[in-house]
Design a protein around this motif. Structure first.
Motif, PDB file in Angstrom:
ATOM      1  N   TYR A  76       0.839  -1.205   0.000  1.00 46.17           N
ATOM      2  CA  TYR A  76       0.000   0.000   0.000  1.00 46.17           C
ATOM      3  C   TYR A  76       0.878   1.261   0.000  1.00 46.17           C
ATOM      4  N   TYR A  77       1.846   1.289   0.931  1.00 45.64           N
ATOM      5  CA  TYR A  77       2.672   2.508   1.029  1.00 45.64           C
ATOM      6  C   TYR A  77       3.608   2.650  -0.163  1.00 45.64           C
ATOM      7  N   ALA A  78       4.035   1.492  -0.749  1.00 43.81           N
ATOM      8  CA  ALA A  78       4.866   1.564  -1.964  1.00 43.81           C
ATOM      9  C   ALA A  78       4.053   2.218  -3.088  1.00 43.81           C
ATOM     10  N   ALA A  79       2.766   1.835  -3.200  1.00 45.08           N
ATOM     11  CA  ALA A  79       1.911   2.407  -4.247  1.00 45.08           C
ATOM     12  C   ALA A  79       1.649   3.891  -3.979  1.00 45.08           C
ATOM     13  N   LEU A  80       1.563   4.234  -2.704  1.00 45.28           N
ATOM     14  CA  LEU A  80       1.315   5.629  -2.325  1.00 45.28           C
ATOM     15  C   LEU A  80       2.579   6.480  -2.532  1.00 45.28           C
ATOM     16  N   GLY A  81       3.736   5.801  -2.586  1.00 48.51           N
ATOM     17  CA  GLY A  81       5.004   6.496  -2.809  1.00 48.51           C
ATOM     18  C   GLY A  81       5.487   7.246  -1.584  1.00 48.51           C
ATOM     19  N   ARG A  82       5.195   6.694  -0.395  1.00 47.30           N
ATOM     20  CA  ARG A  82       5.718   7.333   0.821  1.00 47.30           C
ATOM     21  C   ARG A  82       5.958   6.301   1.908  1.00 47.30           C
ATOM     22  N   GLU A  83       6.789   6.670   2.851  1.00 45.33           N
ATOM     23  CA  GLU A  83       7.082   5.793   3.999  1.00 45.33           C
ATOM     24  C   GLU A  83       5.819   5.634   4.837  1.00 45.33           C
ATOM     25  N   GLY A  84       5.621   4.452   5.361  1.00 42.88           N
ATOM     26  CA  GLY A  84       4.467   4.276   6.238  1.00 42.88           C
ATOM     27  C   GLY A  84       4.707   3.141   7.205  1.00 42.88           C
ATOM     28  N   GLY A  85       3.745   2.886   8.058  1.00 39.37           N
ATOM     29  CA  GLY A  85       3.808   1.772   8.988  1.00 39.37           C
ATOM     30  C   GLY A  85       2.395   1.431   9.403  1.00 39.37           C
ATOM     31  N   ALA A  86       2.181   0.194   9.869  1.00 39.91           N
ATOM     32  CA  ALA A  86       0.818  -0.201  10.253  1.00 39.91           C
ATOM     33  C   ALA A  86       0.857  -1.287  11.313  1.00 39.91           C
ATOM     34  N   HIS A  87      -0.055  -1.169  12.272  1.00 39.07           N
ATOM     35  CA  HIS A  87      -0.283  -2.243  13.237  1.00 39.07           C
ATOM     36  C   HIS A  87      -1.635  -2.855  12.919  1.00 39.07           C
ATOM     37  N   MET A  88      -1.640  -4.202  12.852  1.00 38.38           N
ATOM     38  CA  MET A  88      -2.865  -4.898  12.483  1.00 38.38           C
ATOM     39  C   MET A  88      -3.213  -5.921  13.558  1.00 38.38           C
ATOM     40  N   ARG A  89      -4.486  -5.988  13.910  1.00 34.17           N
ATOM     41  CA  ARG A  89      -4.940  -7.042  14.835  1.00 34.17           C
ATOM     42  C   ARG A  89      -6.017  -7.838  14.110  1.00 34.17           C
ATOM     43  N   ILE A  90      -5.735  -9.115  13.909  1.00 32.06           N
ATOM     44  CA  ILE A  90      -6.625  -9.932  13.089  1.00 32.06           C
ATOM     45  C   ILE A  90      -7.258 -11.025  13.939  1.00 32.06           C
ATOM     46  N   THR A  91      -8.580 -11.015  13.991  1.00 34.47           N
ATOM     47  CA  THR A  91      -9.296 -12.100  14.656  1.00 34.47           C
ATOM     48  C   THR A  91      -9.625 -13.130  13.600  1.00 34.47           C
ATOM     49  N   LYS A  92      -8.894 -14.252  13.640  1.00 35.92           N
ATOM     50  CA  LYS A  92      -9.047 -15.258  12.595  1.00 35.92           C
ATOM     51  C   LYS A  92     -10.160 -16.240  12.954  1.00 35.92           C
ATOM     52  N   ARG A  93     -11.016 -16.464  11.977  1.00 37.56           N
ATOM     53  CA  ARG A  93     -12.007 -17.557  12.056  1.00 37.56           C
ATOM     54  C   ARG A  93     -11.830 -18.477  10.858  1.00 37.56           C
TER      55      ARG A  93
END
Ligand code: C5P
Length: 285
Positions: A76-93
């Protein structure tokens, strides 16, 4: 900044055909894909540049760059052309390594969540390109519904929506290796192929029974003997308990059946439980 939660729906392969191996090592596929209500919950918030983390309720799932959700956030950030970061919390079923697109669907949800956090900065073509960078099934998961997927899985043609249908999704006690199954398909000719054109005609006619009767996945022909027997046994149990049709999804090992109503699906759910590690009642959507 607060985050965004997006539902990540599982995908079912109403059909799956492998057309051949490509020079880039991937395979050209022809699949009719369908999303369903079995879903993970994906919460995403922005983090400091370079800080990517995907936590789940499954301790064996990697949290770093091996996690497809992290790959998607980086794409996503590569496509946006800028540095980024993300925290994700995934509840898997959605079961992991099941052929139900669980990881791909989480990745698609991450792209949608980040785009919401960034005010829709990427248009749908850019999102689709970022999706393919994360994995072959991610573009379909971004779109959902009913679609024909060709090429690696990224050439998508929306199809008439399958009327909402009850499904029973069965996860056996074993998983399949996707590269291994592709390897087996390469080394011999598949004897049976799905009637994709007939399946699409049934969708156009809104004929759920006609769709269900044409469901077929060439990977079922490439399974080892024990796995093939188990898949067959589950399919027969579903069919004996009222399924209109049953097939393995993706590269397995999950098997699903389509049912005429919730009552017969509930009956089949009980009948198939002794054969499976996990069973889910869901609906196509
Ligand atoms: O793209 P994705 O990471 O989901 O693919 C996983 C593996 O499945 C690939 O490394 C490749 O071995 C195989 N694959 C393939 N052709 C496709 C999709 C996947 O050979 N169209």
């Amino acid at each position: 900044m607060s985050g965004v939660t997006v539902k990540a729906r599982a995908k079912l392969n109403l059909s799956l055909d492998v057309l051949g191996r490509r020079p880039d090592g991937f395979h050209d596929l022809c699949m009719v894909m369908q999303s369903c209500t079995l879903a993970d919950d994906v919460y995403v918030e922005s983090a400091a540049p370079g800080d990517y983390l995907a936590q789940t309720n499954r301790s064996y799932i990697p949290t770093g760059d091996k996690n497809v959700a992290v790959k998607a956030a980086r794409a996503y950030y590569a496509a946006l052309g800028r540095e980024g970061g993300a925290h994700m919390r995934i509840t898997k079923r959605i079961p992991v390594c099941a052929g139900l697109g669980g990881g791909s669907s989480d990745a698609a949800a991450v792209l949608l969540a980040l785009n919401e956090l960034h005010g829709g900065a990427l248009d749908s073509a850019a999102l689709q390109a970022a999706a393919l960078a994360a994995g072959s099934d991610v573009p379909f998961c971004l779109m959902g519904g009913t679609a024909l997927a060709e090429g690696r899985g990224e050439l998508l043609t929306p199809l008439p929506k399958l009327p909402e249908t009850d499904t029973v999704i069965c996860m056996p006690y074993f998983s399949c290796s996707t590269p291994e199954l592709f390897g087996r398909i390469d080394s011999r000719r598949s004897r049976c192929h799905p009637d994709t054109a007939g399946l699409i005609a049934a969708l156009e006619a809104g004929d759920v029974r006609g769709v269900a009767q044409r469901m077929y996945n060439v990977f079922e022909d490439a399974l080892g003997k024990r796995a093939a027997n188990t898949v067959q046994e589950i399919k027969l149990q579903l069919l004996d308990n009222g399924a209109l049709g049953a097939a393995m999804s993706g590269s397995g090992s999950a098997v699903f059946g389509l049912f005429p109503d919730a009552e017969s699906a509930a009956k089949a759910y009980e009948a198939v439980r002794p054969l499976c590690r996990e069973v889910f009642l869901a609906r196509t959507d």
